[in-house]
Write a protein that holds these residues in place. Structure first.
Motif, PDB file in Angstrom:
ATOM      1  N   VAL A  46     -35.613  43.488  -7.742  1.00 23.82           N
ATOM      2  CA  VAL A  46     -34.675  43.911  -6.709  1.00 23.82           C
ATOM      3  C   VAL A  46     -34.993  45.362  -6.353  1.00 23.82           C
ATOM      4  N   TYR A  96     -30.010  49.269   2.177  1.00 19.66           N
ATOM      5  CA  TYR A  96     -30.169  47.819   2.122  1.00 19.66           C
ATOM      6  C   TYR A  96     -30.807  47.429   0.797  1.00 19.66           C
ATOM      7  N   THR A 142     -32.670  44.311  -1.292  1.00 16.03           N
ATOM      8  CA  THR A 142     -33.348  43.034  -1.132  1.00 16.03           C
ATOM      9  C   THR A 142     -34.146  42.745  -2.393  1.00 16.03           C
ATOM     10  N   SER A 143     -34.844  41.630  -2.413  1.00 15.49           N
ATOM     11  CA  SER A 143     -35.601  41.268  -3.610  1.00 15.49           C
ATOM     12  C   SER A 143     -36.941  40.668  -3.211  1.00 15.49           C
ATOM     13  N   TYR A 195     -41.141  46.748   5.823  1.00 15.83           N
ATOM     14  CA  TYR A 195     -40.049  47.586   6.323  1.00 15.83           C
ATOM     15  C   TYR A 195     -40.547  48.943   6.820  1.00 15.83           C
ATOM     16  N   GLY A 231     -36.066  41.426   8.544  1.00  8.64           N
ATOM     17  CA  GLY A 231     -34.720  41.389   7.985  1.00  8.64           C
ATOM     18  C   GLY A 231     -33.666  41.079   9.030  1.00  8.64           C
ATOM     19  N   LYS A 245     -29.632  40.849  -7.589  1.00  6.84           N
ATOM     20  CA  LYS A 245     -29.406  41.293  -6.211  1.00  6.84           C
ATOM     21  C   LYS A 245     -27.907  41.395  -5.923  1.00  6.84           C
ATOM     22  N   ASN A 255     -25.951  45.397   3.913  1.00 10.97           N
ATOM     23  CA  ASN A 255     -25.836  44.114   3.214  1.00 10.97           C
ATOM     24  C   ASN A 255     -24.424  43.555   3.376  1.00 10.97           C
ATOM     25  N   GLU A 259     -23.981  39.672   3.058  1.00 10.92           N
ATOM     26  CA  GLU A 259     -24.508  39.165   1.795  1.00 10.92           C
ATOM     27  C   GLU A 259     -23.591  39.506   0.629  1.00 10.92           C
TER      28      GLU A 259
END
Length: 113
Positions: free
Chosen positions: A16, A29, A31-32, A44, A53, A90, A106, A109
């Motif tokens: 992560v 942000y 993410t994994s 990115y 993304g 995450k 995020n 999520e």
């Protein structure tokens, strides 16, 4: 930033990671990646000619690059060995960082999972 920065984590491993906006010194942000976190991170920092993304993240990265001439940096948060570990780690990091006002991109999520 409040994130545990004393850990030595190998960015070539699965895990992560956070995207950090250096202007505000915060993870924007989480993410994994299954495989190299560093390799996954490269998209990115790319040309941004294609969306990467979620749309809110893409807009944020585009403004950073095209308006301010800056890019996100990589922050390895936790190495993981399995998909299940990735999933739990995450969620954990999103929750932990949002409590500190970070990981604000995020939004969905962190609430839906």
């Amino acid at each position: 930033m409040g994130v545990e920065e004393n850990k030595q984590i190998d960015p070539l491993k699965s895990g992560v990671f956070g995207l950090v906006d250096p202007a505000i010194d915060a993870v924007i942000y989480v993410t994994s990646a299954e495989g190299s976190m560093y390799k996954a991170f490269q998209k990115y920092k790319g040309d941004l000619f294609r969306q990467v993304g979620p749309v809110d993240l893409y807009r944020y990265l585009s403004v950073m690059k095209f308006c301010h001439g800056t890019y996100v940096t990589l922050k390895c948060l936790e190495e993981c060995s399995t998909r299940e570990e990735l999933k739990h780690a995450k969620k954990k990091w999103i929750t932990k960082l949002q409590a500190k006002g970070e990981a604000f991109l995020n939004k969905q999520e962190g609430r839906n999972k």
